[in-house]
Design an enzyme around this catalytic site. Structure first.
Site, PDB file in Angstrom:
ATOM      1  CG  HIS A   1       3.205   3.661   8.792  1.00 40.60           C
ATOM      2  ND1 HIS A   1       3.294   4.623   7.638  1.00 40.60           N
ATOM      3  CD2 HIS A   1       2.872   2.468   8.265  1.00 40.60           C
ATOM      4  CE1 HIS A   1       3.103   3.809   6.559  1.00 40.60           C
ATOM      5  NE2 HIS A   1       2.723   2.746   6.983  1.00 40.60           N
TER       6      HIS A   1
ATOM      7  NE  ARG B   1       6.847   0.636   5.071  1.00 37.95           N
ATOM      8  CZ  ARG B   1       5.716   0.268   5.092  1.00 37.95           C
ATOM      9  NH1 ARG B   1       5.618  -1.079   4.763  1.00 37.95           N
ATOM     10  NH2 ARG B   1       4.604   0.900   5.287  1.00 37.95           N
TER      11      ARG B   1
ATOM     12  CE  LYS C   1      26.187  -4.545  -6.311  1.00 40.78           C
ATOM     13  NZ  LYS C   1      26.532  -3.644  -7.310  1.00 40.78           N
TER      14      LYS C   1
ATOM     15  NE  ARG D   1      -1.517  -2.560   2.853  1.00 37.46           N
ATOM     16  CZ  ARG D   1      -1.808  -3.759   2.504  1.00 37.46           C
ATOM     17  NH1 ARG D   1      -2.725  -4.367   1.859  1.00 37.46           N
ATOM     18  NH2 ARG D   1      -0.644  -4.582   2.734  1.00 37.46           N
ATOM     19  CB  THR D   2       3.219   2.689   2.315  1.00 42.86           C
ATOM     20  OG1 THR D   2       2.470   1.968   3.345  1.00 42.86           O
ATOM     21  CG2 THR D   2       3.716   3.848   2.710  1.00 42.86           C
TER      22      THR D   2
HETATM   23  N1   CP Z   1      -0.470  -0.123   6.001  1.00 44.87           N
HETATM   24  C1   CP Z   1       0.786  -0.302   5.385  1.00 44.87           C
HETATM   25  O1   CP Z   1       1.859   0.165   5.640  1.00 44.87           O
HETATM   26  O2   CP Z   1       0.801  -1.522   4.445  1.00 44.87           O
HETATM   27  P1   CP Z   1       2.183  -1.545   3.551  1.00 44.87           P
HETATM   28  O3   CP Z   1       2.982  -2.394   4.505  1.00 44.87           O
HETATM   29  O4   CP Z   1       1.445  -2.479   2.414  1.00 44.87           O
HETATM   30  O5   CP Z   1       2.872  -0.615   2.948  1.00 44.87           O
END
Ligand code: CP
Length: 329
Positions: A151, A123, A101, A73-74
């Site tokens: 998040h 992320r 590496k 999603r993100t």
């Molecule tokens: N909600 C969320 O962060 O989903 P993803 O891990 O798929 O990005």
């Protein structure tokens, strides 16, 4: 000015200018910051409903998605959000880059920045990774999830969804009660939502077994509870967290079966809540564990609305960090 008619995005307070070059978490934002970002998202929402889903707001800008942890999603939401603002987008992951590496996060980010980048969306499995990046690069950094820390855009899209489905156009959640249920200890989604919900005036009840609910969360201003059934009748939103099996280092509950029996949201259990109570989950969903399929796909579920709203919220985030007073030369 409305999006699509120029470079600017209409939003709430005429005298306010977004002051942040980075978005690293919600803890350090003011309530006014959060409301301003959400109002900006309102102005951008309709771009995704047009036949030509693009405005020129970030034309000529470059956004890099640097995802060192998996995401559906993100990552796709940030990519689409940047494209809809006409920015150039580059997607990099740990496995397909020189990180595999042994290149450090710092070197990776500084080399990417050397190509002329405006925003790095990061992320990472390590809490504090986005903050570290913000210290070593000159461009904007957006935290797309760092370890167990925050998040922020997930919480922002959650706040947006709650307000949208309850008619709170001013993003004032006073009088609202939200239960966040499950693996609170390991959840960056829970931390960001706690900060965001409290800033907008909601009451937050954290519901989990004691092993997944450190008592320090009470100091943030949350009520702590171990009994989901007793909480459901008095909440406006029940926010189910994913059981993060990959982050559970010790036996947090006796068995999955016992966890499901006490905390799994079944249709029968949800019947204890009011019919208008919203059911939310950040995804990915463990169907049959924290939430049953019939609830995840049911009338009260906001799960897909959350995903849809992620686009407008991430467009607003990218727009604001790129055009903030702190980003100006
Ligand atoms: N909600 C969320 O962060 O989903 P993803 O891990 O798929 O990005």
């Amino acid at each position: 000015m409305r999006p699509g008619k120029g470079q600017h995005v209409a939003s709430g307070d005429g005298n306010y200018r977004w002051p942040h070059r980075h978005l690293l978490g919600l803890e350090d934002l003011s309530a006014q910051d959060v409301r301003f970002l959400l109002q900006t998202a309102v102005g951008l929402e309709d771009v995704s409903t047009r036949s030509i889903k693009k405005v020129p707001a970030l034309r000529g800008r470059v956004v890099v998605n640097l995802f060192m942890e998996d995401s559906t999603r993100t990552r796709s939401s940030f990519s689409l959000a940047a494209s809809r603002l006409s920015a150039d987008v580059l997607d990099l992951s740990g496995s397909g880059s020189s990180v595999s590496k042994g290149e450090t996060l710092r070197d990776t980010a500084r080399n990417i920045e050397a190509m002329g980048v405006d925003v790095i969306v990061c992320r990472h499995a390590q809490s504090g990774a986005a903050m570290h990046l913000a210290d070593v690069v000159s461009c904007s950094v957006v935290n797309a999830g760092d370890g167990q820390h925050e998040h922020p855009t997930q919480a922002l899209l959650d706040l947006y969804t709650i307000a949208q489905h309850t008619g709170r156009d001013t993003f004032d959640l006073g009088g609202f009660t939200v239960a966040i249920v499950g693996d609170i200890q390991h959840s960056r989604v829970a931390r960001s939502n706690i900060h965001g919900l409290l800033k907008l005036g909601a009451k937050v009840i954290l519901v989990a077994p004691a092993t997944l609910l450190p008592r320090g969360f009470a100091d943030l201003g949350c009520e702590l509870c171990h009994d989901l059934d007793s909480v459901l009748p008095r909440v406006d939103v029940v926010y189910m967290l994913r059981v993060q099996f990959e982050r559970l280092t010790s036996q947090a509950f006796p068995s999955v079966r016992e966890y499901v029996a006490a905390y799994g949201l079944t249709k029968r259990r949800l019947a204890r809540a009011r019919p208008e109570t919203l059911v939310m989950h950040p995804g990915p969903v463990n169907r049959g564990i924290e939430i049953d399929a019939g609830v995840a796909d049911g009338r009260q579920s906001m799960i897909l609305a959350q995903v849809t709203n992620g686009l407008a919220v991430r467009m607003a985030t990218l727009f604001l960090v790129c055009t903030s007073s702190a980003s100006s030369p």
